[in-house]
Design a protein around this motif. Structure first.
Motif, PDB file in Angstrom:
ATOM      1  N   CYS A 269      41.962  40.129  37.096  1.00 27.77           N
ATOM      2  CA  CYS A 269      42.718  39.011  37.654  1.00 27.77           C
ATOM      3  C   CYS A 269      42.752  37.842  36.667  1.00 27.77           C
ATOM      4  O   CYS A 269      41.808  37.644  35.891  1.00 27.77           O
ATOM      5  CB  CYS A 269      42.090  38.545  38.964  1.00 27.77           C
TER       6      CYS A 269
ATOM      7  N   ARG B  48      45.805  38.986  47.381  1.00 28.34           N
ATOM      8  CA  ARG B  48      47.046  39.038  48.142  1.00 28.34           C
ATOM      9  C   ARG B  48      48.161  39.690  47.342  1.00 28.34           C
ATOM     10  O   ARG B  48      49.012  40.383  47.901  1.00 28.34           O
ATOM     11  CB  ARG B  48      47.453  37.622  48.565  1.00 28.34           C
ATOM     12  N   SER B  49      48.167  39.473  46.018  1.00 25.27           N
ATOM     13  CA  SER B  49      49.227  40.063  45.193  1.00 25.27           C
ATOM     14  C   SER B  49      49.178  41.583  45.209  1.00 25.27           C
ATOM     15  O   SER B  49      50.185  42.241  44.936  1.00 25.27           O
ATOM     16  CB  SER B  49      49.110  39.546  43.755  1.00 25.27           C
ATOM     17  N   ARG B  50      48.017  42.146  45.534  1.00 22.59           N
ATOM     18  CA  ARG B  50      47.872  43.601  45.609  1.00 22.59           C
ATOM     19  C   ARG B  50      47.823  44.113  47.047  1.00 22.59           C
ATOM     20  O   ARG B  50      47.575  45.291  47.267  1.00 22.59           O
ATOM     21  CB  ARG B  50      46.596  44.036  44.872  1.00 22.59           C
ATOM     22  N   GLY B  51      48.037  43.225  47.990  1.00 21.22           N
ATOM     23  CA  GLY B  51      48.043  43.633  49.383  1.00 21.22           C
ATOM     24  C   GLY B  51      46.692  44.094  49.897  1.00 21.22           C
ATOM     25  O   GLY B  51      46.619  44.976  50.772  1.00 21.22           O
TER      26      GLY B  51
ATOM     27  N   ARG C 145      44.506  34.702  45.772  1.00 16.84           N
ATOM     28  CA  ARG C 145      45.864  34.989  45.306  1.00 16.84           C
ATOM     29  C   ARG C 145      45.942  36.356  44.639  1.00 16.84           C
ATOM     30  O   ARG C 145      46.899  37.108  44.859  1.00 16.84           O
ATOM     31  CB  ARG C 145      46.310  33.894  44.333  1.00 16.84           C
ATOM     32  N   CYS C 146      44.947  36.699  43.830  1.00 21.91           N
ATOM     33  CA  CYS C 146      44.959  37.997  43.163  1.00 21.91           C
ATOM     34  C   CYS C 146      44.872  39.128  44.186  1.00 21.91           C
ATOM     35  O   CYS C 146      45.575  40.134  44.083  1.00 21.91           O
ATOM     36  CB  CYS C 146      43.796  38.087  42.172  1.00 21.91           C
TER      37      CYS C 146
ATOM     38  N   ARG D 251      57.162  48.606  37.084  1.00 26.70           N
ATOM     39  CA  ARG D 251      56.953  48.132  38.452  1.00 26.70           C
ATOM     40  C   ARG D 251      56.469  49.257  39.345  1.00 26.70           C
ATOM     41  O   ARG D 251      55.596  49.079  40.189  1.00 26.70           O
ATOM     42  CB  ARG D 251      58.257  47.533  38.986  1.00 26.70           C
TER      43      ARG D 251
ATOM     44  N   SER E 271      52.860  50.177  38.341  1.00 23.07           N
ATOM     45  CA  SER E 271      51.856  49.168  38.653  1.00 23.07           C
ATOM     46  C   SER E 271      51.489  49.183  40.126  1.00 23.07           C
ATOM     47  O   SER E 271      50.463  48.636  40.519  1.00 23.07           O
ATOM     48  CB  SER E 271      52.356  47.780  38.250  1.00 23.07           C
TER      49      SER E 271
ATOM     50  N   THR F 250      46.709  45.036  34.390  1.00 26.47           N
ATOM     51  CA  THR F 250      46.654  46.130  35.355  1.00 26.47           C
ATOM     52  C   THR F 250      46.529  47.457  34.631  1.00 26.47           C
ATOM     53  O   THR F 250      47.347  47.766  33.754  1.00 26.47           O
ATOM     54  CB  THR F 250      47.915  46.145  36.235  1.00 26.47           C
TER      55      THR F 250
ATOM     56  N   GLU G 264      50.842  41.126  32.952  1.00 30.84           N
ATOM     57  CA  GLU G 264      51.620  40.391  33.958  1.00 30.84           C
ATOM     58  C   GLU G 264      52.769  39.628  33.323  1.00 30.84           C
ATOM     59  O   GLU G 264      53.840  39.526  33.891  1.00 30.84           O
ATOM     60  CB  GLU G 264      50.692  39.433  34.704  1.00 30.84           C
ATOM     61  N   ARG G 265      52.540  39.068  32.125  1.00 28.14           N
ATOM     62  CA  ARG G 265      53.592  38.317  31.456  1.00 28.14           C
ATOM     63  C   ARG G 265      53.556  38.593  29.971  1.00 28.14           C
ATOM     64  O   ARG G 265      52.543  39.004  29.435  1.00 28.14           O
ATOM     65  CB  ARG G 265      53.460  36.816  31.715  1.00 28.14           C
TER      66      ARG G 265
END
Length: 418
Positions: A171, A205-208, A202-203, A160, A163, A404, A417-418
């Motif tokens: 993405c 936003r997930s990275r700000g 969405r991708c 975490r 990343s 990532t 990611e998963r």
């Protein structure tokens, strides 16, 4: 309640049944492990328990599926009834495989090639000797449990944290390409946008990401430009780089009209052009001024006109190859191809690839941006095999979600990611 006689018989037989159940997948794994070591430099200890869980579903899936294929020409309704339980059994096998692949320590790194095979031949007898005695088995079990806890507890925290300092993100946008290249806090260069604006937004936003100084649209196919609207949602955009307009006049004019309406500058990609944004230096390698090499039709010509980028960071490099196919790959190879640690595999892993091109990249990790269950058969098994044969670790967005790339020590690492 079982009668005492049957309970005692079951107690005597159960260990033998358990041993036989474990022996078959264990023997199969022993047989294929040398091949895995030679091809990809890895060992998969999770394969044995995964095969135990998936094994009971293999026979129903095979028999019901085969019977459904025989019945279908005679009665489609009956075939569909047979196919449903076959699909459930197949789904169980796929689910077990996916969950097992994401477990900690599911795959262990191991030296590849003949050196790795020799190391395996030495390590295997030592492991057998170590497990023959009760005290050594306890020590090995304790070490394995400790390693697993370290990976699950401490490893997740490390991943975490690392990343957060990402360099590249592939993405998860389904069947398409959408890449983010780090350009500083809250900033990213976007290379292609997939086909869905919601997934693209969405991708980001997930990275700000609040600012996009540059968007590179490698070529005007919908699965690379359809999500452009998602980039503009609440963000400032500096300029958009496109492939030469004469490659796909109609699509390019439509895109140019949209950019003009938004007041966004449009630049044409030229080989040798270089930008520096935050930790990333991007250099355009292709396309060239002349007509791109053609192949199997208009779609192939447009693919071969893809903008190809070489990205450099302090800790490594990446090659972002758009959808270039065999002809453009050969031309890149002829003109001189810089090596890279990370390869964004061309055209979602299409079978139209030049083995010399893949080898010349020298990459150790290959990212495939692809949608699950797509109609194109991407990625092609031959392409995945070719990548593994070259010693690359293959990562796919359809199996692992967003990918990532982060700096790790003096090199690069890929986080799923998963």
């Amino acid at each position: 309640m079982l009668a005492p006689r049957w309970r005692d018989r079951l107690a005597r037989r159960l260990p033998r049944w358990a041993a036989e159940a474990v022996a078959v997948p264990a023997a199969a794994q022993v047989a294929v492990t040398p091949v895995l070591v030679l091809m990809s430099g890895q060992i998969a200890p999770v394969a044995i328990p995964a095969n135990l869980l998936a094994g009971p579903a293999v026979a129903p899936a095979t028999l019901l599926g085969f019977t459904a294929a025989l019945v279908a020409p005679l009665h489609m309704g009956a075939a569909q009834l047979l196919a449903r339980p076959a699909g459930l059994a197949t789904g169980w096998i796929v689910g077990v495989a996916e969950r097992a692949a994401d477990l900690p320590l599911a795959v262990l790194p191991w030296p590849g090639g003949l050196a790795g095979l020799a190391a395996l031949l030495v390590a295997a007898p030592l492991a057998v000797l170590a497990l023959r005695h009760r005290w050594s088995r306890r020590m090995v079990t304790a070490a394995a449990v400790g390693a697993l806890l370290a990976v699950v507890v401490a490893g997740s925290v490390v991943l975490r944290r690392s990343s957060g300092d990402w360099l590249l993100v592939a993405c998860d946008v389904g069947q398409g390409d959408a890449l983010l290249v780090a350009a500083g806090p809250g900033r990213a260069v976007v290379v292609d946008t997939g086909s869905d604006p919601v997934l693209m937004d969405r991708c980001l936003r997930s990275r700000g990401i609040r600012q996009v100084p540059l968007v590179v649209l490698t070529h005007p196919h919908f699965d690379h430009v359809g999500g452009l609207e998602g980039v503009f949602r609440g963000r400032s955009v500096g300029a958009v780089v496109v492939t030469p307009r004469d490659v796909a006049e109609r699509e390019s004019v439509r895109l140019s009209t949209d950019l003009t309406r938004r007041g966004i500058a449009e630049w044409t990609a030229r080989p040798g052009t270089r930008w520096r944004f935050g930790p990333s230096e991007l250099t355009v390698l292709a396309p060239w001024g002349e007509t791109p090499p053609s192949g199997g039709g208009e779609g192939t010509t447009i693919n071969n006109a893809s903008v190809v980028l070489h990205v450099r960071w302090a800790s490594g490099t990446a090659l972002l190859s758009g959808d270039v196919e065999t002809e453009a790959q050969a031309e890149l190879l002829r003109r001189g191809l810089p090596r890279a640690d990370i390869l964004k595999v061309p055209h979602h892993g299409s079978a139209r690839y030049d083995p010399g091109f893949l080898a010349a990249t020298g990459a150790r990790a290959a990212l495939i941006s692809v949608g699950a269950g797509n109609d194109y058969g991407h990625p092609a098994p031959s392409t995945v095999t070719g990548l593994l044969t070259l010693g690359m670790r293959v990562y796919r967005t359809d199996l692992s979600g967003a990918l990532t790339v982060v700096a790790r020590g003096t090199g690069l690492a890929v986080i799923r990611e998963r």
